[in-house]
Design a protein around this motif. Sequence first.
Motif, PDB file in Angstrom:
ATOM      1  N   ALA A 142      52.602  50.408  30.155  1.00 29.24           N
ATOM      2  CA  ALA A 142      51.850  49.576  29.213  1.00 29.24           C
ATOM      3  C   ALA A 142      52.558  48.234  29.153  1.00 29.24           C
ATOM      4  O   ALA A 142      53.345  47.965  28.233  1.00 29.24           O
ATOM      5  CB  ALA A 142      51.789  50.230  27.838  1.00 29.24           C
ATOM      6  N   PRO A 143      52.342  47.371  30.141  1.00 30.09           N
ATOM      7  CA  PRO A 143      53.070  46.097  30.221  1.00 30.09           C
ATOM      8  C   PRO A 143      52.852  45.197  29.016  1.00 30.09           C
ATOM      9  O   PRO A 143      53.703  44.372  28.696  1.00 30.09           O
ATOM     10  CB  PRO A 143      52.535  45.455  31.502  1.00 30.09           C
ATOM     11  N   GLU A 144      51.717  45.335  28.328  1.00 27.91           N
ATOM     12  CA  GLU A 144      51.471  44.506  27.154  1.00 27.91           C
ATOM     13  C   GLU A 144      52.441  44.810  26.024  1.00 27.91           C
ATOM     14  O   GLU A 144      52.665  43.986  25.136  1.00 27.91           O
ATOM     15  CB  GLU A 144      50.028  44.684  26.665  1.00 27.91           C
ATOM     16  N   TYR A 145      53.039  46.007  26.059  1.00 33.72           N
ATOM     17  CA  TYR A 145      54.029  46.390  25.059  1.00 33.72           C
ATOM     18  C   TYR A 145      55.443  46.487  25.641  1.00 33.72           C
ATOM     19  O   TYR A 145      56.407  46.670  24.902  1.00 33.72           O
ATOM     20  CB  TYR A 145      53.668  47.745  24.448  1.00 33.72           C
ATOM     21  N   GLY A 146      55.552  46.390  26.953  1.00 30.80           N
ATOM     22  CA  GLY A 146      56.855  46.577  27.579  1.00 30.80           C
ATOM     23  C   GLY A 146      57.338  48.002  27.412  1.00 30.80           C
ATOM     24  O   GLY A 146      58.527  48.257  27.190  1.00 30.80           O
ATOM     25  N   ALA A 147      56.415  48.956  27.515  1.00 25.09           N
ATOM     26  CA  ALA A 147      56.736  50.352  27.255  1.00 25.09           C
ATOM     27  C   ALA A 147      55.994  51.254  28.224  1.00 25.09           C
ATOM     28  O   ALA A 147      55.169  50.799  29.036  1.00 25.09           O
ATOM     29  CB  ALA A 147      56.379  50.720  25.812  1.00 25.09           C
ATOM     30  N   ARG A 189      64.188  52.297  29.155  1.00 21.20           N
ATOM     31  CA  ARG A 189      62.749  52.380  28.980  1.00 21.20           C
ATOM     32  C   ARG A 189      62.413  52.670  27.526  1.00 21.20           C
ATOM     33  O   ARG A 189      63.129  53.423  26.855  1.00 21.20           O
ATOM     34  CB  ARG A 189      62.202  53.513  29.856  1.00 21.20           C
ATOM     35  N   ILE A 190      61.347  52.086  27.026  1.00 20.27           N
ATOM     36  CA  ILE A 190      60.808  52.408  25.718  1.00 20.27           C
ATOM     37  C   ILE A 190      59.565  53.256  25.933  1.00 20.27           C
ATOM     38  O   ILE A 190      58.698  52.904  26.745  1.00 20.27           O
ATOM     39  CB  ILE A 190      60.464  51.149  24.907  1.00 20.27           C
ATOM     40  N   VAL A 191      59.486  54.370  25.221  1.00 21.72           N
ATOM     41  CA  VAL A 191      58.395  55.322  25.399  1.00 21.72           C
ATOM     42  C   VAL A 191      57.596  55.419  24.104  1.00 21.72           C
ATOM     43  O   VAL A 191      58.165  55.531  23.011  1.00 21.72           O
ATOM     44  CB  VAL A 191      58.931  56.719  25.786  1.00 21.72           C
ATOM     45  N   VAL A 192      56.284  55.370  24.242  1.00 17.76           N
ATOM     46  CA  VAL A 192      55.364  55.488  23.106  1.00 17.76           C
ATOM     47  C   VAL A 192      54.365  56.586  23.418  1.00 17.76           C
ATOM     48  O   VAL A 192      53.788  56.615  24.517  1.00 17.76           O
ATOM     49  CB  VAL A 192      54.606  54.161  22.857  1.00 17.76           C
ATOM     50  N   THR A 193      54.153  57.503  22.500  1.00 22.05           N
ATOM     51  CA  THR A 193      53.153  58.545  22.709  1.00 22.05           C
ATOM     52  C   THR A 193      51.764  58.019  22.332  1.00 22.05           C
ATOM     53  O   THR A 193      51.633  57.061  21.562  1.00 22.05           O
ATOM     54  CB  THR A 193      53.467  59.792  21.873  1.00 22.05           C
TER      55      THR A 193
END
Length: 304
Positions: A134-139, A158-162
């Motif tokens: 998700a490049p728009e969030y850098g995640a 890395r930043i991870v978002v569910t």
Amino acid sequence: MTTVLALAVYAALAGAVAPYALARARWAHQAPKVAVVAWQGLMAAFVVTTASAVHQLALVEQHVHSGLVGLLGICGLSRAVTGIPAPTPADALLLLPPLVVVLVPTCRLVHCLRQARRAQRRSLDMLALVGRPAPEYGATVVDHAAAAVYCLPGRARRIVVTQGALDALTEEQLRAVLAHERAHLEGRHHLLQAATRAFQRTFPGLPLARLGREQTALLLEMAADDRAMAAHPRDVLATAMYEVAAGQAPEAALGAGGPGALIRLRRMLAPQHKPHRVTGWSLVAASLAAPVLPLLLACGPTTN
């Protein structure tokens, strides 16, 4: 013997008395970065003091047991400086006990870092299979119903978002949580956590080890909260943290929910008054000086 007793008392204060006082200190939550330095200073002071006390107990030869001159003798400099004969191999062996005290937690730290790195690699391999960028969030986004946001530190950080977090959070809330995670990565908070973990494994049962690990984890979360609140409203971050507080992060990751979520939420909603800059620098100076004092005691003239 007086020096040994003084070092023993200092070690007891650093390892069993000061931790309880620091854990209850109000200013710690007002200045979490300074408090983290204070905890690290106590741990370093305990190791240095214990090593110095063990060294003093192991001394036998008089020229080794004479403070700074003895240290010069151990280093092979005494002949040139004082005319005292160079130390024997038996004198050099006296350095082994204090070296062990210092090397054991150091080796533990290296082991903890290796374990964390292996866990991070496993998580990254899993993300390569189930995550989508998700490049728009850098995640990286993972399809999971539970709302969770966490970061994997290291070289390939890395930043991870569910998906659950994307569904539960507004755009502004998500940006605030991501700022919290970036603060963890940029501050290299995983190294400080690894240090406290290694210290606890080296000295299990010691109040400083238990409280130091618990409080450092909480204070690092508060420091990341402060970084996020510098760019986002505190009520936005508090609401976002409430949504992801129950989210589970994998091993070796730093989750946005983190430890002490309720304490942190109360702190976010109640404006904090930071200590005066002079007070803060004084606390930092005291924390840095804590490991130096036992060295001064050990290098001073020995009193029987």
